[in-house]
Every structure is written in structure tokens, then in C-alpha cells.
Design a protein around this motif. Structure first.
Motif, short mmCIF file in Angstrom:
data_model
loop_
_atom_site.label_atom_id
_atom_site.label_comp_id
_atom_site.label_asym_id
_atom_site.label_seq_id
_atom_site.Cartn_x
_atom_site.Cartn_y
_atom_site.Cartn_z
N GLY A 89 0.79 -1.23 0.00
CA GLY A 89 0.00 0.00 0.00
C GLY A 89 0.82 1.28 0.00
O GLY A 89 0.26 2.37 0.04
N LYS A 90 2.13 1.17 -0.01
CA LYS A 90 3.00 2.34 0.00
C LYS A 90 3.62 2.55 -1.38
O LYS A 90 3.69 1.63 -2.18
N THR A 91 4.06 3.78 -1.66
CA THR A 91 4.70 4.08 -2.94
C THR A 91 6.18 4.40 -2.74
O THR A 91 6.57 4.99 -1.73
N THR A 92 6.96 4.01 -3.72
CA THR A 92 8.39 4.25 -3.72
C THR A 92 8.66 5.66 -4.23
O THR A 92 7.97 6.14 -5.12
N GLY A 93 9.66 6.31 -3.67
CA GLY A 93 10.01 7.66 -4.09
C GLY A 93 10.82 7.67 -5.37
O GLY A 93 11.34 6.65 -5.81
N ILE A 94 10.91 8.84 -5.97
CA ILE A 94 11.69 9.00 -7.20
C ILE A 94 12.32 10.39 -7.22
O ILE A 94 11.72 11.36 -6.75
N THR A 95 13.53 10.47 -7.74
CA THR A 95 14.18 11.75 -7.99
C THR A 95 14.43 11.85 -9.49
O THR A 95 14.99 10.94 -10.08
N VAL A 96 13.99 12.95 -10.08
CA VAL A 96 14.21 13.21 -11.50
C VAL A 96 15.17 14.38 -11.59
O VAL A 96 14.94 15.43 -10.98
N ILE A 97 16.26 14.18 -12.32
CA ILE A 97 17.29 15.21 -12.46
C ILE A 97 17.26 15.72 -13.90
O ILE A 97 17.33 14.93 -14.84
#
Length: 113
Positions: A89-97
Motif C-alpha cells: 500500500g506504499k509508494t516508492t520515491g523518485i528523484t528526477v534530475i
């Protein structure tokens, strides 16, 4: 002595070939992208194993496609993913550069892990 590293895991994606100025409310196309997490985890592994210390990684990810993507990249890098905790039920984070001219714009969504 065994080294244990704990962290919240998120994907790092770098988009290349963007126009020098990003206009509001307009879609912009990138020429290429790079998943930076494969290199990052390879470097972490090499750094700790080269010191002769056993190393174990413990990460939390969401139960989502991005979490699976991260697990796949870690496995491909030779990282033991048996300590990765998948949070339903949780979402993974993301970093966009976004490298623009001589500066980088860095956007991060922390996820809900």
C-alpha cells in the motif's frame, strides 16, 4: 565486523537532451535518460567490499512498479536484496534530475514509505 546500511530507497532518473528553457504548461521531450541507481549501488557495494568488510543493505520500498524497478536494478548490480522490505500500500520515491545548461533541476517525490 559486518556493515549494515539502512535507508529508504528511491529511484534516480536523469533526463538528457532537454531544451535550455522549460516553458510552463508545455510538454518537453528528452533525447535520452539514465537510471543512476545502478551505478550508485555498484559504487556502494564496491566501496564496502573493497574495504574487506561484509556488507548488507536494508531498504524499504513501496509495493508498486517503481519499487520493482529498484529491486531489479539492485539485483542486476549484484546487491543482495534479501533485506529489502516491501511495504504494501506504499509508494516508492523518485528523484528526477534535469540537467539544463550548466545547472541541474532536481525534483523529488519522497513516496509514502
Amino acid at each position: 565486523m559486518t556493515l549494515a546500511l539502512s535507508a529508504k530507497l528511491n529511484a534516480d532518473l536523469i533526463l538528457y537532451g532537454l531544451p535550455p528553457v522549460l516553458e510552463s504548461e508545455r510538454e518537453h521531450l528528452a533525447d535520452d535518460f539514465c537510471d543512476d541507481s545502478r551505478e550508485l549501488f555498484s559504487n556502494l557495494r564496491a566501496q564496502h567490499f573493497s574495504a574487506g568488510e561484509p556488507c548488507w543493505f536494508h531498504f524499504c520500498i513501496g509495493e508498486d512498479p517503481l519499487g520493482k524497478f529498484c529491486l531489479d536494478r539492485l539485483s542486476e548490480s549484484g546487491v543482495d536484496v534479501s533485506g529489502v522490505k516491501i511495504l504494501p500500500g506504499k509508494t516508492t520515491g523518485i528523484t528526477v534530475i534535469l540537467p539544463l545548461a550548466k545547472q541541474r533541476q532536481i525534483l523529488t517525490y519522497l513516496g509514502t514509505t
